[in-house]
Design an enzyme around this catalytic site. Structure first.
Site, PDB file in Angstrom:
ATOM      1  N   GLY A  31     -32.727  50.451 -58.705  1.00 15.64           N
ATOM      2  CA  GLY A  31     -32.933  51.453 -57.654  1.00 15.64           C
ATOM      3  C   GLY A  31     -33.098  50.811 -56.298  1.00 15.64           C
ATOM      4  O   GLY A  31     -33.374  49.618 -56.169  1.00 15.64           O
ATOM      5  N   GLY A  33     -34.032  52.065 -51.882  1.00 19.20           N
ATOM      6  CA  GLY A  33     -34.382  53.116 -50.930  1.00 19.20           C
ATOM      7  C   GLY A  33     -34.888  52.500 -49.640  1.00 19.20           C
ATOM      8  O   GLY A  33     -34.820  51.276 -49.440  1.00 19.20           O
ATOM      9  N   MET A  35     -37.828  52.030 -48.656  1.00 15.69           N
ATOM     10  CA  MET A  35     -39.000  51.175 -48.804  1.00 15.69           C
ATOM     11  C   MET A  35     -38.726  49.956 -49.682  1.00 15.69           C
ATOM     12  O   MET A  35     -39.662  49.257 -50.064  1.00 15.69           O
ATOM     13  CB  MET A  35     -40.167  51.980 -49.370  1.00 15.69           C
ATOM     14  CG  MET A  35     -40.680  53.065 -48.425  1.00 15.69           C
ATOM     15  SD  MET A  35     -41.119  52.432 -46.788  1.00 15.69           S
ATOM     16  CE  MET A  35     -42.486  51.357 -47.207  1.00 15.69           C
ATOM     17  N   LYS A  55     -40.554  45.478 -57.247  1.00 17.61           N
ATOM     18  CA  LYS A  55     -40.135  46.161 -56.025  1.00 17.61           C
ATOM     19  C   LYS A  55     -40.172  45.154 -54.881  1.00 17.61           C
ATOM     20  O   LYS A  55     -41.221  44.577 -54.579  1.00 17.61           O
ATOM     21  CB  LYS A  55     -41.028  47.360 -55.702  1.00 17.61           C
ATOM     22  CG  LYS A  55     -40.529  48.142 -54.489  1.00 17.61           C
ATOM     23  CD  LYS A  55     -40.909  49.599 -54.559  1.00 17.61           C
ATOM     24  CE  LYS A  55     -40.164  50.390 -53.497  1.00 17.61           C
ATOM     25  NZ  LYS A  55     -40.439  51.838 -53.550  1.00 17.61           N
ATOM     26  N   ASP A 149     -46.672  59.867 -49.769  1.00 22.20           N
ATOM     27  CA  ASP A 149     -45.243  60.024 -50.051  1.00 22.20           C
ATOM     28  C   ASP A 149     -45.040  60.704 -51.403  1.00 22.20           C
ATOM     29  O   ASP A 149     -44.221  60.266 -52.220  1.00 22.20           O
ATOM     30  CB  ASP A 149     -44.550  58.661 -50.020  1.00 22.20           C
ATOM     31  CG  ASP A 149     -43.029  58.785 -49.888  1.00 22.20           C
ATOM     32  OD1 ASP A 149     -42.560  59.827 -49.392  1.00 22.20           O
ATOM     33  OD2 ASP A 149     -42.319  57.845 -50.283  1.00 22.20           O
ATOM     34  N   LYS A 151     -43.417  63.076 -53.766  1.00 24.87           N
ATOM     35  CA  LYS A 151     -42.114  63.750 -53.815  1.00 24.87           C
ATOM     36  C   LYS A 151     -41.592  63.694 -55.242  1.00 24.87           C
ATOM     37  O   LYS A 151     -42.110  62.937 -56.082  1.00 24.87           O
ATOM     38  CB  LYS A 151     -41.126  63.092 -52.856  1.00 24.87           C
ATOM     39  CG  LYS A 151     -40.884  61.609 -53.103  1.00 24.87           C
ATOM     40  CD  LYS A 151     -39.953  61.020 -52.050  1.00 24.87           C
ATOM     41  CE  LYS A 151     -39.757  59.524 -52.249  1.00 24.87           C
ATOM     42  NZ  LYS A 151     -38.867  58.940 -51.211  1.00 24.87           N
ATOM     43  N   ASN A 154     -40.802  60.407 -56.794  1.00 23.75           N
ATOM     44  CA  ASN A 154     -41.927  59.520 -57.095  1.00 23.75           C
ATOM     45  C   ASN A 154     -42.756  60.038 -58.266  1.00 23.75           C
ATOM     46  O   ASN A 154     -43.872  59.571 -58.485  1.00 23.75           O
ATOM     47  CB  ASN A 154     -42.818  59.340 -55.858  1.00 23.75           C
ATOM     48  CG  ASN A 154     -42.263  58.287 -54.911  1.00 23.75           C
ATOM     49  OD1 ASN A 154     -41.465  57.444 -55.323  1.00 23.75           O
ATOM     50  ND2 ASN A 154     -42.668  58.326 -53.662  1.00 23.75           N
ATOM     51  N   ASP A 167     -45.210  54.704 -56.831  1.00 28.19           N
ATOM     52  CA  ASP A 167     -45.001  54.265 -55.448  1.00 28.19           C
ATOM     53  C   ASP A 167     -46.193  54.512 -54.537  1.00 28.19           C
ATOM     54  O   ASP A 167     -46.107  55.211 -53.525  1.00 28.19           O
ATOM     55  CB  ASP A 167     -43.755  54.922 -54.856  1.00 28.19           C
ATOM     56  CG  ASP A 167     -43.016  53.950 -53.938  1.00 28.19           C
ATOM     57  OD1 ASP A 167     -43.572  52.875 -53.658  1.00 28.19           O
ATOM     58  OD2 ASP A 167     -41.900  54.271 -53.518  1.00 28.19           O
TER      59      ASP A 167
END
Length: 624
Positions: A31, A33, A35, A55, A149, A151, A154, A167
């Site tokens: 993945g 994004g 961030m 990450k 954040d 959403k 997440n 996250d």
């Protein structure tokens, strides 16, 4: 001023087989994004092997010591959370300048992925999945941590249906108030609470975001949608959310009430804690409950009844057959207003609803429409005004994007007319470029130059590559004068500039043009200070630009130019952040303009500048 760092390992160098920090073997990319990038990896330490997720921080963070420091602090906060519905963070690591954190590797998919694969969730499933997430948020809030954040992307759902909140990498302590640029605000625009746009967050901001997730999962769509960040801000702050049941009638009135309470504009009107949200989701409800609200309907062509398009407003009244006198007139005026609104005639809709208001001053339905129509008129007028300016400045494609955003909200004739005008402007610019090519072939260089200049005035985003390049010029953004004037001597005195020029000339004469320029550029780059990289008149940035233009080792020059531009952009963004913290918005706008010169394509940074300029104008108007 932030400390400088060596350029980090490039992302394309992180590939399967690489071992980070001597213990995490990268298996695959899973993945990416805004961030950062996420990789599946195997931890190999002391004979113990386990699967983990890695990450990796985005490059703009790695190049700035200040952002790195904040990131470490935020990960430290997040790693202290221990809850079954929060993905655990194991550690923070570094490998050749690349910073990353290690967390549990989950199976399954995110709620966002499942929604877009299988469609809206059943209400029972929404309640089952989100109640534990609300409890996880309450736990984090009790520890003084705000997620910021929340959403659907997440929220992870395992193969056996277990939900986990992910996250916390941008979470902050509840007492923190610092804004993090670029972006000015942190979070995902479609889910951000009205107050989060100004950095004023507490647990109720996460509750608002969770309410947006509930709306999305239950209906299959977000309540507010736009490609433009500024428009999303205005929608979240000013425009009433549509009724969830008007989008998905199968939702129970109880869940609709719960969602609308979560996404109330005023934080005081929301649930006080996420624990109360969880309890409301877990409380018994009647799926067959009938709402007291009746959707407005108008006669269809076949004599039946059909919902009015473009209207999500509900009348808390009886069907028209049961109404008499003034109530019946108000009902008909509301229907006519909705029809006018749905056809893009906002002024007519406002006039009709004004008449209804005189007949029934205390009607909630009239008040809701008046607010909705007025806010939509203000928003569309702002967007269309911006589109007209972009068109006048030579950015017809950007003007078309603005107009298309308006048309997604309402069928505005003005937006359609502007799109047609922009398309004609693009076509005219292309004709001028064709003419310029003919003039160039005929050797009429002066006429060729005039034709190209005229084409650029119509469409600054055109590129002409047959011999001469027309580079897209950054959109002009007029910055207001800074509130505080800078004092003291200039950074570069005339004597210093003359001295540097003489030094450069001597080096070039002794070594030759190509080796001399490359020697100077490499020397300045190796020094790796803000002055040597981009602030000085004889900076590596300027020298590499000259080298690239002359074709001297162009590949390396272009690569280093990109790294310098990233560092310069981060430098000015940090300066803007500091100016925001000291409430010097004029200086912040000036710094962001400089940052955009180094990355004119950064749409998020441009949106940030728009927001800051709007906030600065408000600040000036109230005399702060």
């Amino acid at each position: 001023m932030s400390e400088t760092r060596q350029p980090p390992l490039l992302f394309q160098q992180i590939e399967p087989g690489i071992v980070l920090a001597g213990r995490y073997r990268i298996l695959s990319s899973i993945g990416k994004g805004g961030m950062g990038f996420v990789y599946a990896a195997q931890e190999e330490s002391l004979g113990i092997k386990r699967m983990v997720a890695i990450k990796v921080m985005p490059p703009q963070m790695m190049m700035d010591e200040g952002l790195l420091r904040r990131f470490r602090e935020e990960i430290k906060i997040a790693s202290g959370l221990d809850h079954p519905n929060i993905v655990p963070i194991y550690s923070l690591g570094e490998h050749h300048g690349v910073y990353f954190y290690v967390m549990k590797l989950l199976d399954g998919a995110t709620a966002y992925q499942k929604l877009h694969k299988d469609g809206p969730f059943a209400e029972a499933e929404v309640r089952r999945l989100i109640a534990p997430i609300a409890r996880a948020l309450h736990y984090a809030h009790s520890k003084g941590v705000i997620h910021r954040d929340v959403k659907s992307n997440n929220i992870h759902i395992s193969v056996d249906g277990f939900p986990t909140l992910m996250d916390f990498g941008i979470a902050r302590g509840a007492e923190a108030s610092e804004l993090t640029l670029p972006g000015q605000v942190v979070g995902t625009a479609e889910y951000m609470s009205p107050e989060q746009w100004y950095g004023e967050v507490d647990g109720r901001s996460d509750i608002y975001s969770l309410g947006i997730v509930l709306f999305e999962l239950a209906t299959g769509q977000l309540p507010f949608r736009s490609k433009h960040t500024f428009e999303l801000m205005k929608l979240h702050q000013e425009v009433p959310a549509p009724s969830p049941r008007s989008v998905a009638p199968q939702i129970s009135p109880a869940l609709e009430r719960l969602i609308l309470k979560c996404i109330a504009k005023d934080p005081a009107a929301r649930f006080a804690t996420a624990q109360l949200v969880a309890e409301a989701l877990e409380s018994p409800y009647d799926p067959n409950e009938v709402s007291a609200a009746v959707e407005i309907v108008a006669p269809a062509a076949d004599g039946g009844e059909a919902p009015l398009s473009g209207s999500h407003t509900l009348l808390q009244e009886s069907p028209v057959a049961e109404l008499t006198g003034a109530d019946k007139k108000v009902w008909h005026l509301c229907v006519q207003a909705d029809e006018a609104y749905a056809s893009g005639q906002i002024d007519v809709a406002i006039k009709l609803i004004g008449k209804a208001g005189k007949l029934s001053p205390d009607s909630n339905q009239v008040a809701t429409r008046r607010t909705k129509y007025t806010k939509m008129k203000e928003l569309t007028e702002q967007i269309l005004a911006r589109a007209r300016k972009k068109l006048a400045d030579g950015y017809p494609k950007q003007a078309i994007v603005d107009c298309e955003n308006v048309l997604r909200c309402i069928p505005s004739p003005s937006a359609v007319a502007l799109i047609n005008q922009a398309q004609r402007q693009i076509a005219e610019a292309e004709k001028l470029v064709e003419k310029a090519q003919q003039l160039r072939a005929a050797g009429k260089i002066k006429a060729f130059t005039k034709s190209i200049a005229a084409a650029q005035r119509l469409n600054a985003e055109l590129e002409y590559t047959s011999g001469t390049a027309i580079r897209p010029r950054p959109q002009p953004v007029k910055a207001p004068k800074p509130v505080k004037k800078k004092t003291g001597p200039p950074i570069f005195t005339r004597a210093r500039v003359i001295g540097l020029s003489i030094f450069i000339a001597v080096v070039v004469l002794v070594l030759g043009i190509k080796p001399g320029l490359l020697y100077l550029a490499d020397s300045r780059f190796i020094q790796n200070t803000e002055d040597s990289l981009f602030l000085s008149p004889a900076s590596a940035y300027q020298l590499y630009k000259i080298s690239s233009f002359l074709g001297f080792n162009a590949g390396q020059a272009e690569e280093r130019l990109r790294l310098i531009q990233l560092k310069a952009k981060n430098h000015y963004v940090n300066q803007a952040n500091q100016a925001v913290q000291s409430n010097d918005l004029g200086l912040a706008v000036e710094m962001l303009n400089k940052a955009l010169k180094h990355d004119p394509t950064d749409a998020k940074l441009r949106d940030t500048l728009d927001l800051l300029q709007a906030k600065y104008q408000v600040q000036k108007s109230i005399g702060k």
